[in-house]
Each structure stands twice: as C-alpha cells, then as structure tokens.
Design a protein around this motif. Sequence first.
Motif, short mmCIF file in Angstrom:
data_model
loop_
_atom_site.label_atom_id
_atom_site.label_comp_id
_atom_site.label_asym_id
_atom_site.label_seq_id
_atom_site.Cartn_x
_atom_site.Cartn_y
_atom_site.Cartn_z
N TRP A 401 63.86 55.92 86.41
CA TRP A 401 63.62 55.28 87.69
C TRP A 401 64.87 55.29 88.56
O TRP A 401 64.81 54.98 89.75
N ASN A 402 66.02 55.60 87.97
CA ASN A 402 67.28 55.52 88.70
C ASN A 402 67.46 56.71 89.64
O ASN A 402 67.16 57.86 89.27
N ARG A 403 68.00 56.45 90.80
CA ARG A 403 68.22 57.51 91.78
C ARG A 403 69.48 58.31 91.48
O ARG A 403 69.66 59.41 92.01
N ASN A 449 63.25 60.53 90.48
CA ASN A 449 63.31 59.19 89.89
C ASN A 449 61.96 58.48 89.99
O ASN A 449 61.88 57.28 90.21
N GLN A 564 61.94 50.16 92.08
CA GLN A 564 62.59 49.75 90.85
C GLN A 564 63.69 50.72 90.44
O GLN A 564 63.74 51.87 90.89
N SER A 565 64.56 50.21 89.59
CA SER A 565 65.53 51.02 88.87
C SER A 565 65.26 50.79 87.39
O SER A 565 64.27 50.17 87.03
N TRP A 566 66.15 51.26 86.54
CA TRP A 566 65.93 51.08 85.10
C TRP A 566 65.98 49.61 84.72
O TRP A 566 65.25 49.16 83.84
#
Length: 1140
Positions: A401-403, A449, A564-566
């Motif tokens: 999920w991280n860019r 991502n 979202q991110s991780w």
Amino acid sequence: MASAAWAVLQVLLLLPTHTWSPVGAGRPPDCDAPLASALPRSSFSSSSELSSSHGPGFSRLNRRDGAGGWTPLVSNKYQWLQIDLGERMEVSAVATQGGYGSSDWVTSYLLMFSDGGRNWKQYRREESIWGFAGNTNADSVVHYRLQPPFEARFLRFLPLAWNPRGRIGMRIEVYGCAYKSEVVYFDGQSALLYKLDKKPLKPVRDVISLKFKAIQSNGILLHREGQHGNHITLELIKGKLVFFLNSGNAKLPTTIAPVTLTLGSLLDDQHWHSVLIELLDTQVNFTVDKHTHHFQAKGESSYLDLNFEISFGGIPTPGRARAFTRQSFHGCLENLYYNGVDVTELAKKHKPQILMMGNVSFSCPQPQTVPVTFLSSRSYLALPGNSGEDKVSVTFQFRTWNRAGHLLFGELQRGSGSFVLFLKDGKLKLSLFQPGQSPRNVTAGAGLNDGQWHSVSLSAKWSHMNVVVDDDTAVQPLLAVLIDSGDTYYFGGCLDNSSGSGCKSPLGGFQGCLRLITIGDKAVDPISVQQGALGSFRDLQIDSCGITDRCLPSYCEHGGACSQSWDTFSCDCLGTGYTGETCHSSLYEQSCEAHKHRGNPSGLYYIDADGSGPLGPFLVYCNMTDGTPLSWWVGRTNETHTYWGGSLPDAQKCTCGLEGNCIDSQYYCNCDAGRSEWASDIIVLSQKEHLPVTQIVMMDAGQPHSEAAYTLGPLLCHGDKSFWNSASFNTETSYLHFPAFHGELTADVCFFFKTTVSSGVFMENLGITDFIRIELRAPTEVTFSFDVGNGPCEVTVQSPTPFNDNRWHHVRAERNVKGASLQVDQLPRKMQPAPADGHVRLQLNSQLFIEISAYFQTGSSMTYHFQEHYTLSENSSSLVSSLHRDVTLTRETITLSFRTTQTPSLLLYVSSFYEEYLSVILANNGSLQIRYKLDRHQNPDAFAFDFKNMADGQLHQVKINREDAVVVVEVNQSAKKQVILSSGTEFNAIKSLILGKVLEAAGADPDTRRAAASGFTGCLSAVRFGRAAPLKAALRPGGPFRVTVRGHVAPVTRCAAGAASGSPARELAPRLAGGAGRSGPADEGEPLVNADRRGSAVIGGVIAVVIFILLCITAIAIRIYQQRKLRKENESKVSKQEEC
C-alpha cells in the motif's frame, strides 16, 4: 413463464441462519472438544528446541513429562510451535501455559493457521487486533474463545514476548470439532453447469452459499443469464468480489436497473473466504466473510426471464466445448449449495443435472509459493548473487500500500557501479550509479501501491539494463564495461553498516510482501532463509503475506474517501462538509440561530441539523430579521439582536408592543411613534446567554429634527433562566445517569461546567474492561481517559489559570479509531493517537453516571468479589472452570477518599487465594500505613507515611500506584512518597476487596489484624482498585459485580464536611439494601439485590454541568436514523409479501 423464470432473484431476507447451514453440516452442538491432547508427538513440530526434553512433543496442556513444555534453542521472535491436526478441523478456542515449574512462559503471541503447512494466515480477533495476551506465570491456563472460529489443519503459535527473567516456554491446547468439506477445483479453463428443475411456480427464495480459495485475482465464480442479455454474475476482479445484477434489454418495461455490488479485498490470498447471496424479488443480501451489503433494486423482478441453468467457475460459450467468454475462475470452491442442494455432491456422483466442462477435480491443491512479509521500514532480506556471471537477472512479485520504499539494492563487481530499485509516488524507479557518471534513472509502471501483486524483472547484460513491471518495460543504457553480478542483493532495507551508493535514502525500506524471487534464473527458497541455510534477514515474516486492507471496512464517515499505507489509513474529507481524522465533526452550524448569534447577515447558509449525526448538511436561506431595523444591540459574543425588553428574541418589539399598549398602535415601540414630544421605552433585557450588552446602535430614521437618547443601566445577575438544560451537583452523592454510551467506533462529548472544588468526575461509563471518563483531575487539569482494550489512554489539557473559578468552561472530547482529542475553552487542543494495530471498539454495558460516597457504621463492611470482574471475561469459556485464581497483577492503581476520627482504622484490604494481601490502615496515632505481602513465604513490606494525623475528621484523598516493586503514594494531591517492595512484584490470584470490618484476616500481620477487627467508622468515597469501583458496584445490582454488605452502610449527602465522623445524624440517605438496613447480626451478609438509586453518582463538589452532551444527541440521532430506515425496509418487505 416470466414469473417462473425469476427463480434466481428471490430472497428471504429474514431467512434464519440455520436454514441453509451447509458449512456447519454435521457439526456437533458444542464444538469445543480438545483436539491436541490425543495427537501423537509426531504431530508437534517447532522452529528449534533447547534440548530433546524441551521438544515440541512435550507441549500438551497440563502435561509434566520431559522438561514440562516446549522451549526453543534461542528465545527470539522468529520461533514457532506447530500442530498438525491430521485433517481440516473447525477450531473454536485455544489455551496456553508456561513450562511446568519453571520461569519460562510467553506473555503474548500470534496465532496462525494453514491448510497445507504453507502460506500461513494470521488469526485476527478484531478489525485491528492481531496478538493474544499470554501467561503471567508458569502454570496458569489462559484460554481464548475464537470469535469467529476458523477451519484449518495446521496451527502455529508465534511468541512475541516472554518472561524477561526466563525463556520462551509453552504448553498448549486447541479446541474444536470435525469439519465437513466438499471441494471442487477449477483450473481456469473449466466449469460446472447445473440444470435446475423446470417447475411452473417460482421458488420462495434463492440462496447461494459457498467458500472459495482463489489462485488468481480474476475469474467468474457463478453466472446465470436469460434470453435478452439479462443475467446475474459473481466475479472476482482484482481480488474483490463483484455481484452483477442486470435486466438486459432496455426495451422491456419496468426493468430492474443494473446493479453492481462490490465487497471484500485481497481475496486472492489463497485462503478460504465465505460468500452468501440471498435474493427476494428486488431485495439483495450480499455477504463476503463478515461484511454484508443490503440492497433494494428498483423495478419489477418478474421480467428478467432467466434460464433454468447456472454455471460455476466460468461462462461457457454455447455450442463450443471448453470455450469461455470471459476469464474463468482458477481455484477451489467448497460446500457449494444452491437453495439447499449440494452441487458438489451431485457433480461427484455424476448426476444428470450436472455438466462438467474441462478439467474439474474434487481435491484442492495446496499452494507451493512462499510469500515473505517485510514488517517495517528496517526489514531486509540479503540473498547471495551469482558472483562472477556477466549478467544481472532478478525477478520477483510484490504487493504493498506504500507509495515509496526501497525494493532492491545491488553492487556490480569490478567497481562497475551499483543500482537501486525503489518505489516513489507509486511508480517503480531504477537508479544506476557508475563511476564518473551522474546517477541515471528510468521509471516503469504506475499506481503500484494498489495492494495488487505486480511482477518485476530486472536484467542487465552488455550495454543495457532493463526493468519490466507487469507489461511496462524501461531500458537504461550502460557504459561500455563488462557487467559482473555482485555478491549480495538486498531486498527491502539495508544493513545498518552498509555504505553502498543509494542504499541509504529518506524513502526508507519496503513494507509489503514479496514472492517468487529468482536470482540468475534460480528460484530462491525462503524456507532455507528461515532455517538459516541461505542469506540473512531482519524483521521478516516468512511463509505469510501479512497485508491487510485498513479501508475495509472504512472508518471514514459522511462519505470521506479512505486511503492507506502499510501502517495506517487516512480520510479525505474534502467536499463532505465534515472535518477531523475520520470526517466526524461538521463544518457547519446546526441552525440559523447559531449564524445569527455570530452576527451574520441574512443569506444562504449550509446547516447541519444533527451535527456529527448521519444527516448531511443542506443549503437554506436564513432570514436574520423581519425587516431592516433602525436600532439594535450587540451581546457577549459580538452577535446582534433586534429585540427589546420582554419580547421574544428577534421579534423587533418593545415591551409595549408585546403588551399592545404603545402610544401609537401601529408601532411596536413608543419611540417609533414620531411624536414632537419625547417618548420613552423602559426595557429590561434578561436573555442571559446574550448579555452583557457591549454596544447599542441607533441609525438615522430620516426624519428632520429627530433626536434619540438612551441610558444603559447596570448588569444585574440572578437565577439561571436561559440555561434550561443545566444541572447542579451540590453534593458528592448528586448524580445524573443515562443509558449506556453507544459510541463503539467514534463519539464526541460536549458540555459546559463551573465549580469551586479542586477535582471531580464529570462523566463516566464502564464496561467489563472498557471505560470512558472525563474528570477535573486538578484545579488546572481536565483529563479525558478511556480504555478500549489496549490499556488506559489519557489526554490532558492544562491551564495557566484554575478551572475551579466558578466560571463557565467549555469541554469538547472526541474519540475515534485514529485517536482521541480534548479541548477546553480556547486552549490548544490536545491529541493522543491510537495504536496502529490495537483494539478499536469501545464496549460499554452500564449506565452512564458517576460516583458515590458511603457512610460506614461501627462493625459494618462491604466486600467486593473479584471472581467475575477479573476473570478473562469474553475470552473465557466453559472449557476452563474458575480462572480467577490465575489472575496475576504486576501493577495496580488504588484511589480512595475518607473522613474519620477513629483509630486504628482499616481503610482497605485486598485478599488473595495465595495468602497474599494489601492493607491500607490508620495506626493508633492516625498515620497512614500500607502493607504489601506479595509472597506467602516472606514477611510483608510495611511502610508508614507520617504526613499528619489523618483521623482528624477532615476529608483526605489517597492514591497508591504500584509498578512491579515501585510503589508511589500521594496524599491530598500534594505530598508524595516512593518506596521499593522486597516481598515480590506479583499480586497473585486476588480474591476480594473489603471496606470496613474484616472477619477473617488469616496470615496478616498483627497491626493489620487489629485494624481489621476494629474496621472503619466514617465516610468513604471514590474508592477504586484499578477499574473496579466497589461503592458504585453496590448501586448496580444488575451489573456483573457481586457485592456483600454486612451491618449498616448508607449513601451520604457529602463526605467533605458536616458532623463529626461516627455521628448517626450523618445517615441522610436510605441505607443500601441487601443487608445495609437490616437489624440482624453483624455477620449476616448477602449480595445486594436492590440498591436505592437516588444517590448513585456524584461530581465531587459543586459542579454544574450544562448538558450540551452531544454524545446523547449523536448516539440517539444515529439510532433513530437506523431504526427509521429499518422500519421503512420492513414495511416495504411486509407490503410486498402481502401482495404475493
């Protein structure tokens, strides 16, 4: 017939869950049999073992053979203990112990499961909770009921933390029952065609249930169509399940509009997911795992005219064998039922209703890929390269999920440079570093991502380096040098001492999952890495992809967009009309009146009538006046007012106009009459919330030679007319109580208060373990505290000036899944973020009210039993009886307030099943003494605190906080003293808390026994032991607490002042029922069954709270909105059923 053809679009929404329960077919009523105890030793395995007598075969619960449990060779977070149940079973509970008679136990662990011993999945007890709390000693049993249960053959326990003075040590048990499973496998080019019975009457409902395990992220699970393009389809698209409902031919009258329902995420993880589709006319219930979408389609269902067959696994092309119009499903279906018919069983028996197309089999192959999870930005995987080869070749798949984040770093041999492969802004970038050259970069792919698997191929030979992402290729020219593969490739981050060019970067390491890694055309086996035979790693989870979708379900309210991110999620509130971490708080005022009070002119304004409730803002025209007034006045918050005297606000009338006796009847004020002589209006302004008057404005009336004059009299204060919804708490036994606070995921509380006392609780609500509280902790501190299962969390606002100045102060507190905030007046808002993977639901079950003071007559007592309060509550079951003896405390906080003249006195006594105890007493000289005995074989620790003679008839406050062996005692919010215990650090198997006289204090020291025999005569208030509130529990007989009262114990009007302690005249409230008001012997005690509630809560002192309590408004608005919606659905449903 059209009506008969609508077989598949009919649903019974009120279908009992047991009507179609194929998954649980044959399941015993009580699925809690022990599964591990009868298994052979060969069914247990582990990452390592300390010795042959510490092997996994000795890890059965309550067994003492071998060394008494499993202990690995090295205690670290990469160890695991595994059980093979022999076949897939339904698992409903787990239990753990430490190593027998040792200092080895696990204090927290992860539970993982798998069908084939590969590709493990982590069990999650709640939306954001992964771990389980373990043991606090070697022999106690900690049991967890799993809600929901799961099906698996293999289980793994992964220790996260353990006794710091010992090693990892575990004994375990697993509970459950047999599981019936019928599976069918589709290879991506096969399907089942089920021909339905052509009955003239349409069925009452259509219900389809199944489980699926997907190997690929796209494919058709089921399809049924009609003659005109109308169809229903269930399709997996990029790991999400989409249900299509289409009426087809637009020329057909009154058709259902096309419907698309999407549920689930990351469903291509090669684990089982459940699906339930229920249809009735135009009503659809679509459930994936535990998430359900209810939908009401428009139009008439009888025109769909569907065929009498349904396909599973693909959409066959008519007239062509093994030809499919869209991508078919690759994976397994389990327990496939259509209206109660076991479709898989029909297929296995080659029944004529089933046509099998392509390679359909009835066993589900286990995945052989081994994913690797990079848990943090410091994670790395170091693998050897093909040193000496004249090429570079690396391939892998990733999902995240991280860019941004580093994916791969490598150095080329012979000083020819290095390269870095990294994500930035969701794109894959390759940076090439060569001597004497500036870095060169190429980019491939976009939007990587998105949580999907993406393939990467990196190759270099001779003069070019290629990177391919999915189908996107980028090429970077190289200098004309000989390419040699380096010695080591670093996936994710780098070693701390790495000095390679480009390896260190502010982007940080990769967080996500990798799989199918090859180096130099040779596949990498992550299991060899896990076993230490290949490469090295840090902070990895091997053989599992731990990615989760933090936007499912979305906690963003009011249509906020979730991203979202991780580690976390965020909400974009742009365009919603709301703000805050979860778009909870409205940007708009709740009425035109609020705009008017701000001095805003008439015009168009957005109004949000229910604040943070479910109703959205809407545009209205606010008419601030009924005309253009020639005079007005300005109030306390700069708002303008056009009313005068006794008239209602905004009436633009003076008193004579309201009473109808102005000197000119066509005007509403005498001064408007335009007479040549002076006229006057005497006006009294009494709307308190608008006062004082800060300005008076009189405009030119346009009449020649006219004059105006005014006199403003003094501001006289009396009464409290306008704050109609205020409440004054004049004593410590005053209270208000409301129903339980329903704000599981998000809630806000808003009120005004004023007081002269130094501390007190504004509001409080308790659950079994959860709670929420707002209090004035000190004259300059307001604290918002709560616990949702992660431990107490506090947010405190401090003021440079006291809050107990008898002036109004405004408090606003908000709590959501992202954290908590507190603001008082215009002081800076304080915030406390929530843990990334903690509990999120606030579960309360008692009334919302505050505290009580109680008067104890000579010889009386109150006993608070901990059996219910300190069991493992929701995590316990009938499998383990009476777990209260296993509770061990390493810390506790005790508070109490008291007033007495008696010495010696016992203020508080906590007993244990192991002859351990805590006593708080007043000695003969009135000094405070505390005794801890935390080891039955040692003498108690005794401490005297010579603050003053505390038996002086005045109110005193005591707070005791213990953390292991460190005890801090605070008296009257000022004097503090710290002591160190020598008798131990663990309070084991607590039994009860006693206030007043103790009949049995076996094993206690002489001073404690003397004080226990004397008991306590006087007033006790605000008694707490951790979250336990004994006096409050006495007034909640319907709650989960058991309180026994002996003698005369009664609520009192106030503890802070009055007659001397011990005076019978202090019994100003009815005695507590259940023994408190009886005249029998003092040793006759019984549980409270019906306490008088008139004194059941207090704010300590004179605290007047303006009940702007928006928590009530918000919760009630949501509940009413939901009930109205449900009522409309039910009415619609009933009307349609009556038509049939």
